[in-house]
Enzyme design. Sequence first.
Site, short mmCIF file in Angstrom:
data_model
loop_
_atom_site.label_atom_id
_atom_site.label_comp_id
_atom_site.label_asym_id
_atom_site.label_seq_id
_atom_site.Cartn_x
_atom_site.Cartn_y
_atom_site.Cartn_z
N GLU A 10 -19.92 18.89 22.25
CA GLU A 10 -19.48 17.55 22.72
C GLU A 10 -18.86 17.63 24.28
O GLU A 10 -17.90 18.37 24.31
CB GLU A 10 -18.39 16.79 21.64
N ASP B 123 -7.62 9.58 23.09
CA ASP B 123 -7.00 11.02 23.65
C ASP B 123 -5.80 11.08 23.66
O ASP B 123 -4.90 10.46 24.12
CB ASP B 123 -7.81 11.27 24.94
#
Length: 273
Positions: A49, A60
């Site tokens: 990824e 995030d």
Amino acid sequence: MSRIAATFTGLKAHGRKALIPFVTAGYPYADVTPELMHAMVAGGADVIELGVPFSDPSADGPVIQKAGDKALAFGIGLVQVLAMVREFRKTNSTTPVVLMGYANPVERYDQKHAKDGVSSPFVKDAAEAGVDGVLIVDYPPEECEAFAADLRAHGMDLIFLLAPTSTETRMQQVARVASGYVYYVSLKGVTGSGALDVGAVEAMLPRIRQHISTPVGVGFGIRDAATARTIAKVSDAVVIGSKIIQLLEDQPRDQVAATAQGFLREIRTAMDS
């Protein structure tokens, strides 16, 4: 069969689970990513990824946000990320690569590279670069049928997140458009936060599998070999991101690849034991 599907089929035939590391493209050095990707494969990665840097990430945590900020400061955008995948593909034609990011860079790319007769320049260029899957955090499944169809037409999978709060309805919506695998976010919150409740993951996965036939990977909160081994027993894939980013943060340029490879080798060994 897509490269992602072929990878999971091959692993299943040998009784193994996928190891999926996440790294931010262009971190910790602007030019290190293709080399780092090869090193992760050597360490046991089955799928990679690759995070597309974005200024306002919603999922995030501070570790990956900081990595993204540094990559942005280096001038890394979607054009550069696709170039990194092309470089990787010069000598690796088998390991699937998934781009993980947000809607804004993709839609901006399509605006800047619009061409007559091309519905999505991003989809076309990503396929030509050798991308196998796309995970857009802020694309809801109920609005993605055309995008998913365009990706499939170009041999790519659309991957979605599911969370502990996901309803049966959301799982059914994801099942209609997802392919490749789904990514179960094992914690409430952002990447790198909290301690993983393995029991809760074990309880959730059968619920997900009632609706979704694609493989299920588990991420967020997996930071060591022991946890990876435990999660691998109940999932189809183990996804690790924040811990890798932390390990790479202070490495000199010539140690980045070896550091990632060594860490993933430990995880791979534990998963296979």
